[in-house]
Scaffold this motif. Structure first.
Motif, PDB file in Angstrom:
ATOM      1  N   PRO A   1       0.890  -1.290   0.003  1.00 48.08           N
ATOM      2  CA  PRO A   1       0.115   0.139   0.019  1.00 48.08           C
ATOM      3  C   PRO A   1       0.760   1.245  -0.049  1.00 48.08           C
ATOM      4  CG  PRO A   1      -0.769  -1.595   1.628  1.00 48.08           C
ATOM      5  CD  PRO A   1       0.404  -2.025   1.332  1.00 48.08           C
TER       6      PRO A   1
ATOM      7  N   VAL B   1       0.393   5.531  -1.179  1.00 47.26           N
ATOM      8  CA  VAL B   1       0.486   6.310  -0.019  1.00 47.26           C
ATOM      9  C   VAL B   1       1.468   7.317  -0.157  1.00 47.26           C
ATOM     10  CG1 VAL B   1       1.145   6.823   2.216  1.00 47.26           C
ATOM     11  CG2 VAL B   1      -0.521   5.005   1.718  1.00 47.26           C
ATOM     12  N   LYS B   2       2.655   6.968  -0.768  1.00 43.10           N
ATOM     13  CA  LYS B   2       3.762   7.771  -0.769  1.00 43.10           C
ATOM     14  C   LYS B   2       3.615   8.773  -2.173  1.00 43.10           C
ATOM     15  CE  LYS B   2       7.020   5.406   1.754  1.00 43.10           C
ATOM     16  NZ  LYS B   2       8.242   4.379   1.659  1.00 43.10           N
ATOM     17  N   ASN B   3       3.079   8.039  -3.167  1.00 38.50           N
ATOM     18  CA  ASN B   3       3.018   8.982  -4.543  1.00 38.50           C
ATOM     19  C   ASN B   3       1.706   9.370  -4.814  1.00 38.50           C
ATOM     20  OD1 ASN B   3       5.882   8.084  -5.837  1.00 38.50           O
ATOM     21  ND2 ASN B   3       5.035   6.110  -4.978  1.00 38.50           N
ATOM     22  N   GLU B   4       0.717   8.836  -4.050  1.00 38.03           N
ATOM     23  CA  GLU B   4      -0.581   9.357  -4.529  1.00 38.03           C
ATOM     24  C   GLU B   4      -1.666   9.742  -3.546  1.00 38.03           C
ATOM     25  OE1 GLU B   4      -2.778   7.982  -7.766  1.00 38.03           O
ATOM     26  OE2 GLU B   4      -1.011   8.036  -9.199  1.00 38.03           O
ATOM     27  N   SER B   5      -1.091   9.618  -2.236  1.00 39.38           N
ATOM     28  CA  SER B   5      -1.892  10.118  -1.059  1.00 39.38           C
ATOM     29  C   SER B   5      -3.157   9.463  -0.778  1.00 39.38           C
ATOM     30  CB  SER B   5      -2.137  11.208  -0.861  1.00 39.38           C
ATOM     31  OG  SER B   5      -3.033  11.981  -1.750  1.00 39.38           O
TER      32      SER B   5
ATOM     33  N   PHE C   1      -5.533   5.292  -1.304  1.00 41.20           N
ATOM     34  CA  PHE C   1      -5.343   4.002  -1.651  1.00 41.20           C
ATOM     35  C   PHE C   1      -6.431   3.688  -2.845  1.00 41.20           C
ATOM     36  CE2 PHE C   1      -2.757   2.633   1.499  1.00 41.20           C
ATOM     37  CZ  PHE C   1      -3.330   2.770   2.844  1.00 41.20           C
TER      38      PHE C   1
ATOM     39  N   GLU D   1     -14.201   2.423   6.116  1.00 37.62           N
ATOM     40  CA  GLU D   1     -13.476   3.231   6.955  1.00 37.62           C
ATOM     41  C   GLU D   1     -12.249   2.505   7.378  1.00 37.62           C
ATOM     42  OE1 GLU D   1     -15.025   6.512   6.447  1.00 37.62           O
ATOM     43  OE2 GLU D   1     -13.495   6.271   7.912  1.00 37.62           O
TER      44      GLU D   1
ATOM     45  N   LYS E   1      -9.762   2.679   4.586  1.00 34.72           N
ATOM     46  CA  LYS E   1      -9.109   3.950   4.421  1.00 34.72           C
ATOM     47  C   LYS E   1      -8.291   4.320   5.441  1.00 34.72           C
ATOM     48  CE  LYS E   1     -12.734   6.690   2.391  1.00 34.72           C
ATOM     49  NZ  LYS E   1     -13.753   8.008   2.685  1.00 34.72           N
ATOM     50  N   ILE E   2      -8.102   3.962   6.849  1.00 33.19           N
ATOM     51  CA  ILE E   2      -6.876   4.077   7.313  1.00 33.19           C
ATOM     52  C   ILE E   2      -6.063   3.302   7.451  1.00 33.19           C
ATOM     53  CG2 ILE E   2      -8.400   5.515   8.883  1.00 33.19           C
ATOM     54  CD1 ILE E   2      -8.406   3.177  11.027  1.00 33.19           C
ATOM     55  N   GLY E   3      -6.276   1.979   6.587  1.00 33.92           N
ATOM     56  CA  GLY E   3      -5.313   1.022   6.571  1.00 33.92           C
ATOM     57  C   GLY E   3      -5.129  -0.016   7.600  1.00 33.92           C
ATOM     58  N   VAL E   4      -6.278  -0.507   8.063  1.00 35.38           N
ATOM     59  CA  VAL E   4      -6.062  -1.865   9.040  1.00 35.38           C
ATOM     60  C   VAL E   4      -6.108  -3.110   8.293  1.00 35.38           C
ATOM     61  CG1 VAL E   4      -7.455  -2.812  10.678  1.00 35.38           C
ATOM     62  CG2 VAL E   4      -7.739  -0.353  10.435  1.00 35.38           C
TER      63      VAL E   4
ATOM     64  N   LEU F   1      -7.482  -4.083   4.451  1.00 40.86           N
ATOM     65  CA  LEU F   1      -6.666  -3.490   3.338  1.00 40.86           C
ATOM     66  C   LEU F   1      -5.832  -4.540   2.976  1.00 40.86           C
ATOM     67  CD1 LEU F   1      -5.725  -0.700   1.705  1.00 40.86           C
ATOM     68  CD2 LEU F   1      -4.037  -0.764   3.428  1.00 40.86           C
TER      69      LEU F   1
END
Lengths: 290, 251
Positions: free
Chosen positions: B170, B174-178, B180, B197, B200-203, B207
């Motif tokens: 992921p 996150v690093k390139n397009e901010s 998912f 939700e 979105k936060i990456g639990v 994800l």
């Protein structure tokens, strides 16, 4: 830590003996759990203010059902701007989100509401132990939880707000500098050639040498077969082989072998051979006829 | 000929015939591997095509035909050695040499072009082309449209089916397009996202966090190059044996 003394209301005629906001010895921090999105280029996930504002004795806002917890997000000069503004009333209108970062002269901080103090009990309820800054995306209401400028370095602060006149009654410490990821240009990724792998070198070298060897040996075989074999076939074989003639096919007449022409006539069927007997075995005596 | 030589000669011929049988079996068994690679069940061709380095498919096509030819020629070779006539054996040797050269080309092509595929190549391609707007100037941009659509569909399929999210994970997004991609979120049986939700936060289970690029085609390209190498090593010694047998024949 400065102790609180009794405050006689918020009227500007009253002289405050001490600072009106209560500092709390906690500071926001990035959520330590393994969340994939805890730091992106425009959002952060922080720990919630669960045990920050308990056990305070504030008369103006002493009920967890009325006090509100808000987050202050500040970039660069926003820290000092907020500290200058924090004693004013209606703090939430002083720097709304849409204009907070819009130009070089804007205040560079904004506030967003988390909820009532009772929503953040101590200890924290599992499953709610995060707060995502920027979850509203690119929003336009004055106090929405909007995204931060890409790659910026921000500091955060939780504040307890009296909903009556939106003044700050308690505040946490400023967090450390939290730097968001800068946006990387995909062009900068080096997708270049990583070098030849060992398997490729093995395959190429061994197969090429095999092929070269095979062609060389094939060439040698062809030369050997075409040249060296012919020399053997040129050896002359003397004698009757060359003179051999397929007489029985070409010339049906009875064959007379000229090699034996000079020999005396052999006895034929018309002159029977008379056998001679040898009664004694003295070979010096001539044989007598039977 | 003395009986002793006769036995040796017959043994040698039998050995050569058996070796050709082995080549025939290998050829017909390895040909389907090339077919499998070319058929591209994972539909990854567009990713490789977009890099401009799709020569590995050419290697596989060559390998398919050379292995089938090896099968046919080695059966012919079994007959040629049994009969041991000069011209037939010479024809067999020359045919095998030609097929050998092409199989070498196939194995080397597959081995060298595989080296180009580093993960960063696909990462850059994904970030540049995934879900980007299509260019306007038809028809001169048909190729770009094919590439953009192909990469988007392939990655959507990857992320949903293989339960992954990006090349390294992921953090690529996150690093390139901010944020998912929606396909990174876990889906329930009906295809709806299980918990937006949490995604979105990456639990973690909501994800997809596995490392992706199970580039099966890279693994299967090993089959084109290494099995080709194996069959060629064996065939080399068989051809040497037949050449030697040829030189020992009485003309």
């Amino acid at each position: 830590m400065i102790k609180l003394s009794i405050v006689f209301g918020n009227s500007p005629n009253v002289f405050f003996l001490c600072p009106p906001t209560v500092p709390v010895n906690n500071s926001p921090a990035i959520n330590p759990s393994s969340l994939a999105a805890k730091l992106t280029s425009n959002s952060v996930i922080l720990m919630p203010p669960s045990c920050y504002f308990d056990n305070l004795n504030i008369l103006t806002c002493n009920s967890p059902t009325t006090c509100e917890i808000w987050l202050v997000t500040a970039i660069d000069t926003g820290v000092s701007n907020f500290d200058a503004d924090k004693n004013k009333t209606y703090i939430d209108t002083l720097s709304p989100y849409p204009t907070a970062f819009s130009s070089n002269t804007s205040k560079k901080y904004f506030l967003t509401k988390l909820g009532l103090q009772k929503d953040y009990p101590c200890p924290v309820v599992a499953g709610t132990d995060y707060f995502r800054v920027g979850s509203d995306g690119s929003c336009s209401t004055p106090n929405c939880n909007g995204i931060l400028p890409v790659g910026s370095t921000a500091r955060f602060r939780y504040v307890l707000i009296n909903p009556a006149n939106k003044t700050v009654v308690a505040e946490s410490l400023w967090s450390n500098n939290i730097t968001l990821y800068p946006l990387k240009d995909p062009e900068s990724i080096d997708n270049g050639f990583a070098g030849r792998s060992a398997s490729m070198i093995v395959i190429t070298s061994i197969l090429c040498s095999f092929l070269a060897l095979l062609l060389l040996l094939l060439l040698i075989m062809l030369i050997y077969v075409l040249c060296c074999r012919e020399e053997k076939q040129e050896i002359q074989v003397p004698g009757s082989v060359r003179m051999y003639d397929t007489h029985n096919l070409k010339d049906p007449s009875p064959y007379v072998n000229r090699a034996y022409e000079d020999e005396p006539q052999r006895p034929t069927a018309t002159s029977p051979i008379r056998l001679k007997s040898y009664t004694d075995y003295d070979l010096k005596k001539p044989a007598t006829e039977l | 000929m003395t009986p002793d030589l006769d036995t040796k000669d017959r043994c040698f011929r039998a050995l050569l015939i058996w070796s050709n049988l082995v080549i025939a079996c290998c050829g017909i068994a390895l040909m389907p591997m090339c077919i499998f690679f070319i058929s591209d069940r994972g539909r990854l061709y567009v990713l490789v095509y977009a890099t401009g380095n799709d020569s590995i498919w050419r290697g596989a096509w060559k390998g398919l035909f050379t292995r089938f030819s090896l099968f046919c020629t080695s059966i012919f070779g079994m007959h040629a050695i049994a009969v041991s006539k000069i011209n037939i054996l010479l024809a067999y040797i020359l045919l095998m040499a030609i097929i050998y050269a092409f199989e070498v080309a196939s194995a080397i092509t597959a081995a060298t072009h595989k080296d180009w595929f580093v993960p960063d190549l696909f990462l850059k391609q994904m970030l540049q082309k995934y879900n980007k707007p299509l260019p306007d100037n038809l028809p001169s941009t048909q190729d770009q449209i094919y590439v953009i659509n192909g990469i988007t569909e392939t990655w959507n399929r990857f992320m949903t089916e293989s339960k992954c999210c990006g090349v390294y994970g992921p953090e690529d997004w996150v690093k390139n397009e901010s944020h998912f991609r929606q396909q990174c979120c876990q889906q329930d049986a009906m295809g709806a996202i299980s918990h937006l939700e949490a995604c979105k936060i990456g639990v973690s289970p909501f994800l997809h966090a596995q490392v992706t690029l199970k580039a099966d085609f890279i693994r299967h390209s090993f089959g084109v190059s290494w099995f080709g190498f194996a069959i060629l090593c064996w065939t080399f010694f068989v051809i040497l044996g037949v050449i030697f047998h040829y030189t020992q024949l009485d003309f």
